[in-house]
Design an enzyme around this catalytic site. Structure first.
Site, PDB file in Angstrom:
ATOM      1  N   HIS A  95      -9.596   1.348  -5.439  1.00  0.00           N
ATOM      2  CA  HIS A  95      -8.685   0.272  -4.744  1.00  0.00           C
ATOM      3  C   HIS A  95      -7.266   0.769  -4.894  1.00  0.00           C
ATOM      4  O   HIS A  95      -6.931   0.791  -6.156  1.00  0.00           O
ATOM      5  CB  HIS A  95      -8.862  -1.132  -5.244  1.00  0.00           C
ATOM      6  CG  HIS A  95     -10.403  -1.582  -4.669  1.00  0.00           C
ATOM      7  ND1 HIS A  95     -10.622  -1.722  -3.424  1.00  0.00           N
ATOM      8  CD2 HIS A  95     -11.402  -1.787  -5.360  1.00  0.00           C
ATOM      9  CE1 HIS A  95     -11.699  -1.766  -3.525  1.00  0.00           C
ATOM     10  NE2 HIS A  95     -12.387  -2.081  -4.490  1.00  0.00           N
TER      11      HIS A  95
ATOM     12  N   TYR B 114       0.798  -1.206   0.230  1.00  0.00           N
ATOM     13  CA  TYR B 114      -0.034   0.031   0.102  1.00  0.00           C
ATOM     14  C   TYR B 114       0.866   1.075  -0.014  1.00  0.00           C
ATOM     15  O   TYR B 114       0.452   2.387   0.107  1.00  0.00           O
ATOM     16  CB  TYR B 114      -0.736  -0.154   1.124  1.00  0.00           C
ATOM     17  CG  TYR B 114      -2.164  -0.889   1.258  1.00  0.00           C
ATOM     18  CD1 TYR B 114      -3.085  -1.177   0.339  1.00  0.00           C
ATOM     19  CD2 TYR B 114      -1.923  -2.238   2.153  1.00  0.00           C
ATOM     20  CE1 TYR B 114      -3.968  -2.535   0.183  1.00  0.00           C
ATOM     21  CE2 TYR B 114      -2.628  -3.244   2.049  1.00  0.00           C
ATOM     22  CZ  TYR B 114      -3.732  -3.256   1.120  1.00  0.00           C
ATOM     23  OH  TYR B 114      -4.626  -4.319   1.364  1.00  0.00           O
TER      24      TYR B 114
HETATM   25  O1  CA2 Z   1      -6.305  -2.148  -2.441  1.00  0.00           O
HETATM   26  C1  CA2 Z   1      -7.072  -1.423  -1.825  1.00  0.00           C
HETATM   27  O2  CA2 Z   1      -7.209  -0.096  -1.631  1.00  0.00           O
HETATM   28  C2  CA2 Z   1      -7.994  -2.392  -0.916  1.00  0.00           C
HETATM   29  O3  CA2 Z   1      -9.214  -1.812  -1.018  1.00  0.00           O
HETATM   30  C3  CA2 Z   1      -7.394  -2.257   0.416  1.00  0.00           C
HETATM   31  C4  CA2 Z   1      -8.026  -3.139   1.518  1.00  0.00           C
HETATM   32  C5  CA2 Z   1      -8.069  -4.480   1.032  1.00  0.00           C
HETATM   33  O4  CA2 Z   1      -8.998  -5.416   2.127  1.00  0.00           O
HETATM   34  C6  CA2 Z   1      -8.835  -4.646  -0.386  1.00  0.00           C
HETATM   35  O5  CA2 Z   1      -8.852  -5.915  -0.702  1.00  0.00           O
HETATM   36  C7  CA2 Z   1      -8.214  -3.839  -1.336  1.00  0.00           C
HETATM   37  C8  CA2 Z   1      -7.391  -3.358   2.870  1.00  0.00           C
HETATM   38  C9  CA2 Z   1      -6.914  -2.063   3.500  1.00  0.00           C
HETATM   39  C10 CA2 Z   1      -5.977  -2.277   4.256  1.00  0.00           C
HETATM   40  O6  CA2 Z   1      -5.010  -1.307   4.541  1.00  0.00           O
HETATM   41  C11 CA2 Z   1      -3.623  -1.328   5.052  1.00  0.00           C
HETATM   42  C12 CA2 Z   1      -2.713  -0.387   4.913  1.00  0.00           C
HETATM   43  C13 CA2 Z   1      -1.959  -0.445   5.566  1.00  0.00           C
HETATM   44  C14 CA2 Z   1      -1.390  -1.542   6.216  1.00  0.00           C
HETATM   45  C15 CA2 Z   1      -2.395  -2.584   6.535  1.00  0.00           C
HETATM   46  C16 CA2 Z   1      -3.606  -2.441   5.794  1.00  0.00           C
END
Ligand code: CA2
Length: 142
Positions: free
Chosen positions: A101, A26
């Site tokens: 996303h 991310y």
């Molecule tokens: O890719 C994306 O933006 C998602 O929506 C992010 C979600 C995930 O469940 C989707 O499948 C795709 C998860 C967000 C988690 O974000 C974090 C950021 C930093 C550290 C841990 C988690």
């Protein structure tokens, strides 16, 4: 004088951890840092930001803004793959929603490859990193 366009970015669960955990997936920027830059890119757009880890709070916010704002940029996080209720909220409001996303959900685990929200949205942007939020705002401005 014409009024500024009003757009809100709504981030769902765990997106408060951006820049803190999993930088390989991310990125290493906090959303607050990115948002400050985004606001300078669109000086004539009022960009609000809301983040919640709670499904019902996301829905309440969509009801609150969804009849008066010009656009909603929604990254519902993991709820994208599970939430009939957020799908129904998108379908119930008049403000158009662009789903974002950060990662390419189609290149990840099988359970991430389907969004329950997309068919109710104006469009979907995925896999473009944080820049996807800029693209979504741009799509409303045009
Ligand atoms: O890719 C994306 O933006 C998602 O929506 C992010 C979600 C995930 O469940 C989707 O499948 C795709 C998860 C967000 C988690 O974000 C974090 C950021 C930093 C550290 C841990 C988690």
């Amino acid at each position: 004088m014409t009024k500024n366009m009003k757009i809100i970015i709504i981030n769902g669960p765990n997106l408060n951890l951006l820049g803190v955990r999993q930088p390989d997936v991310y990125g290493d920027r906090t959303f607050e840092d990115y948002l400050a830059e985004l606001k300078t890119t669109f000086p004539h757009v009022d960009i609000d930001y809301y983040q919640s880890n709670v499904e019902g709070e996301i829905i309440n916010k969509m009801h609150e803004v969804g009849f008066s704002y010009d656009g909603i940029v929604l990254n519902a996080g993991g709820y994208s793959h599970t939430s009939v209720a957020i799908h129904d909220a998108i379908a119930s409001i008049t403000t158009p929603v662009v789903e974002v996303h950060i990662s390419n959900i189609y290149a990840r685990e099988e359970y991430r490859r389907h969004s329950l929200l997309s068919d109710a949205c104006k469009g979907v942007i995925c896999g473009m990193g944080l820049d996807g939020y800029r693209m979504a705002v741009e799509s409303f401005v045009q």
